[in-house]
Scaffold this active site. Structure first.
Site, PDB file in Angstrom:
ATOM      1  N   HIS A  36       0.813  -1.209   0.000  1.00 46.71           N
ATOM      2  CA  HIS A  36       0.000   0.000   0.000  1.00 46.71           C
ATOM      3  C   HIS A  36       0.856   1.272   0.000  1.00 46.71           C
ATOM      4  O   HIS A  36       1.574   1.555   0.968  1.00 46.71           O
ATOM      5  CB  HIS A  36      -0.914  -0.035   1.229  1.00 46.71           C
ATOM      6  CG  HIS A  36      -1.870   1.103   1.334  1.00 46.71           C
ATOM      7  ND1 HIS A  36      -1.520   2.330   1.843  1.00 46.71           N
ATOM      8  CD2 HIS A  36      -3.185   1.197   0.988  1.00 46.71           C
ATOM      9  CE1 HIS A  36      -2.568   3.129   1.814  1.00 46.71           C
ATOM     10  NE2 HIS A  36      -3.596   2.468   1.302  1.00 46.71           N
ATOM     11  N   ASP A  37       0.808   2.025  -1.095  1.00 48.99           N
ATOM     12  CA  ASP A  37       1.329   3.401  -1.179  1.00 48.99           C
ATOM     13  C   ASP A  37       2.795   3.552  -0.793  1.00 48.99           C
ATOM     14  O   ASP A  37       3.177   4.556  -0.183  1.00 48.99           O
ATOM     15  CB  ASP A  37       0.485   4.335  -0.301  1.00 48.99           C
ATOM     16  CG  ASP A  37      -0.903   4.573  -0.864  1.00 48.99           C
ATOM     17  OD1 ASP A  37      -1.283   3.890  -1.830  1.00 48.99           O
ATOM     18  OD2 ASP A  37      -1.611   5.440  -0.331  1.00 48.99           O
ATOM     19  N   LYS A 123      -4.763   4.727  -7.084  1.00 48.37           N
ATOM     20  CA  LYS A 123      -5.567   4.867  -5.864  1.00 48.37           C
ATOM     21  C   LYS A 123      -5.887   6.338  -5.619  1.00 48.37           C
ATOM     22  O   LYS A 123      -5.014   7.192  -5.674  1.00 48.37           O
ATOM     23  CB  LYS A 123      -4.775   4.285  -4.691  1.00 48.37           C
ATOM     24  CG  LYS A 123      -5.416   4.406  -3.335  1.00 48.37           C
ATOM     25  CD  LYS A 123      -4.574   3.623  -2.322  1.00 48.37           C
ATOM     26  CE  LYS A 123      -5.024   3.901  -0.906  1.00 48.37           C
ATOM     27  NZ  LYS A 123      -4.553   5.226  -0.446  1.00 48.37           N
TER      28      LYS A 123
END
Length: 311
Positions: A36-37, A123
């Site tokens: 994630h990110d 995202k």
């Protein structure tokens, strides 16, 4: 409104894990790994070369490599740079313009560069499910577990785990595979996840549970291992008696099924019904150690010839 400069703090270990409310077991056939990110814009907020970011990157690399080795798909989320105010929406009020339009900030860090076959999702909001294809990927691949790692723990990682839970996907929240603005934020995320939506675990615990079938099958279970697994599920001490009814001690059907799945992965053929009908450690020792142990050579040879061995 920009990201804060994050002071070093120690990465949580297994000893810091909160008590999980559920006892789900990760399965290579059911899981997807979400990184994630892990973009330069977000990673650069940490103090370079210090905890927790050093452990964060090393643990995600290790987990990613292991997931690939057991056939677990790897998905990355990454926010786009140079968003317009309309694209940014309410995030603009909380965090400002975010990643700029240049090539540097939006890049996933070099240590975690996606490989061919990995999926990278654009995202737009805290949750990696919001306005992405993540749920479609899970459903199309018939997978219903999500391993969550990356940054930041109490924002996007936690929102993603919560949304997975609300869509019947079991999240596994990697305590030493996420990082945050502070120790307090990090612990808050772990506590929330364990109480309300996920299993909190560590990188090593996940790797141990996701070992390839070829290295796990056929390994006999010992009495010590059976006892340790039961005590772990019941969260009781080692004083548990061999003749106590484990169902009366709190071993519900979910925990029992978790044990069945774990011991099947270790090479047994025991069933839920067999364990439920004889719910004591003494009975389970007899069933599990005999099931897992291969027959002696002379007995195996007799069985192959169709001869019933005598006592």
């Amino acid at each position: 409104m920009a990201l804060p400069a994050i002071a070093p703090y120690r990465m949580p270990s297994a000893a810091d894990l909160p008590t999980n409310k559920v006892s789900w077991t990760p399965d290579p056939q059911r899981a997807v790994l979400l990184i994630h990110d892990m973009q330069r814009y977000f990673v650069d907020a940490f103090t370079s070369g210090a905890s927790p970011v050093t452990e964060l990157v090393a643990n995600i690399r290790q987990l990613r490599q292991h997931c690939i080795s057991v056939g677990i798909p790897v998905v990355y989320s990454a926010q786009p740079g140079g968003q317009t105010p309309e694209q940014r929406g309410l995030l603009l009020d909380f965090w400002g313009a975010g990643i700029n339009g240049g090539p540097h900030q939006k890049q996933i860090i070099d240590a975690l560069t996606p490989a061919e076959g990995d999926i990278v999702l654009t995202k737009w909001r805290y949750s990696a499910f919001n306005r992405t294809q993540l749920m479609d990927i899970l459903r199309q691949s018939k997978r219903n577990q999500l391993i969550v790692c990356g940054i930041y723990a109490h924002i996007g990682c936690l929102q993603t785990a919560s949304e997975a839970f609300m869509n019947e996907v079991q999240p596994f929240f990697v305590a030493d595979g996420v990082a945050d603005f502070s120790w307090e934020n990090h612990q808050m995320a772990l506590n929330y996840a364990a109480r309300l939506c996920a299993v909190t675990t560590t990188t090593q615990q996940l790797i141990d549970q996701l070992r390839p079938q070829a290295t796990r099958g056929g390994v006999p279970l010992s009495r010590q291992q059976v006892r340790a697994d039961v005590i772990e599920m019941l969260q009781q001490d080692a004083a548990l008696g061999d003749d106590e009814n484990l169902l009366e001690c709190g071993l519900d059907s979910i925990r029992l099924m978790t044990l069945v799945e774990r011991w099947r992965n270790a090479g047994t053929e025991v069933t839920f019904v067999e364990l439920a009908e004889r719910p004591t450690l003494g009975d389970w020792y007899s069933m599990l150690t005999s099931i897992a142990q291969p027959p002696p050579v002379e007995v195996a040879a007799a069985l192959q010839r169709g001869v019933r061995p005598t006592a």
